[in-house]
Design a protein around this motif. Structure first.
Motif, PDB file in Angstrom:
ATOM      1  N   ARG A 102       0.843  -1.182   0.000  1.00  0.00           N
ATOM      2  CA  ARG A 102       0.000   0.000   0.000  1.00  0.00           C
ATOM      3  C   ARG A 102       0.886   1.241   0.000  1.00  0.00           C
ATOM      4  N   PHE A 104       0.736   5.052   0.823  1.00  0.00           N
ATOM      5  CA  PHE A 104      -0.145   5.948   1.552  1.00  0.00           C
ATOM      6  C   PHE A 104       0.118   7.407   1.230  1.00  0.00           C
ATOM      7  N   GLY A 105      -0.941   8.197   1.261  1.00  0.00           N
ATOM      8  CA  GLY A 105      -0.805   9.635   1.219  1.00  0.00           C
ATOM      9  C   GLY A 105      -0.503  10.164   2.605  1.00  0.00           C
ATOM     10  N   PRO A 106      -0.310  11.488   2.726  1.00  0.00           N
ATOM     11  CA  PRO A 106       0.044  12.079   4.027  1.00  0.00           C
ATOM     12  C   PRO A 106      -1.130  12.209   4.979  1.00  0.00           C
TER      13      PRO A 106
END
Lengths: 113, 111
Positions: A102, A104-106
């Protein structure tokens, strides 16, 4: 290349208001996930999109939560009639079809007053 | 019901020490066990992952030990550095899309 982006980075709202959180996945990633991270909690799965298939909504905590993904790319998570317990960091992630990693964004930090 | 149990919740070690974070699971159908590292204000990022057919995997200073019979796995950080201070999540994955994350361990490495 560009990673997963989310907007806004922070959102403060009043109880009862609706909010929309946006996620732009990595280009070419067909899978998109939304998670919620509360203080002291793990990553709570909310919803999963894979290509044009029907989304897996099994993690949505109530009918106030909904999400859509337009054109197989950008996704919006909507929370209606926000409650104080909705305060958390909302994380979006994407992956390739069949990929286990995965990305991930912030996250978007949501605060409901 | 928590599918993956992680401990400890927080950990403080001196620089050069070897912090160990433990995770346990029940579902023997899990076939993928990743560890994610998260710095403040950032999303989690994959650190290292293992499949149940091996007992240990090492990448740089990070090692996963896997005990299939005990249904436990752990992360060891050798020669820990202040830059390793972060929150670490273990997870267990099923074939397909579903991941189950642990509750996270906040690691602080003191210079």
């Amino acid at each position: 290349g560009a990673g997963v982006s989310q907007s806004p980075s922070n959102k403060v709202t009043e109880k009862g208001k609706d909010v929309e959180l946006r996620c732009d996945p990595i280009s070419g990633h067909t899978a998109l996930y939304w998670y919620r991270q509360s203080l002291g909690q793990g990553l709570e799965f909310l919803i999963y999109f894979q290509g044009n298939s029907a989304p897996d909504k099994s993690g949505l905590p109530s009918d106030r939560f909904s999400a859509e993904r337009t054109g197989g790319s950008v996704s919006t998570l909507t929370i209606q009639r926000t409650q104080q317990e909705d305060s958390a960091v909302y994380l979006c992630a994407s992956s390739t079809r069949g990929g286990r990693e995965r990305f991930f964004g912030p996250g978007t930090r949501l605060t409901v007053l | 019901q928590q599918q993956v149990k992680q401990s400890p919740q927080s950990l403080i070690v001196q620089k050069g020490g070897i912090p160990i974070i433990n995770c346990a699971y029940e579902n023997t159908a899990f076939d993928y066990f990743p560890w994610y590292q998260q710095f403040p204000g950032k999303g989690p990022a994959l650190l290292i992952a293992i499949r149940p057919d091996v007992s240990e995997k090492k990448e740089g200073r990070f090692t996963i030990s896997f005990n299939k019979s005990a249904k436990q796995f752990s992360l060891h950080i050798m020669d820990s550095q202040p830059g390793d201070s972060a929150t670490y999540f273990c997870a267990a994955g099923l074939t397909g899309n579903q991941f189950y994350f642990g509750t996270g361990t906040s690691l602080t490495v003191i210079p």
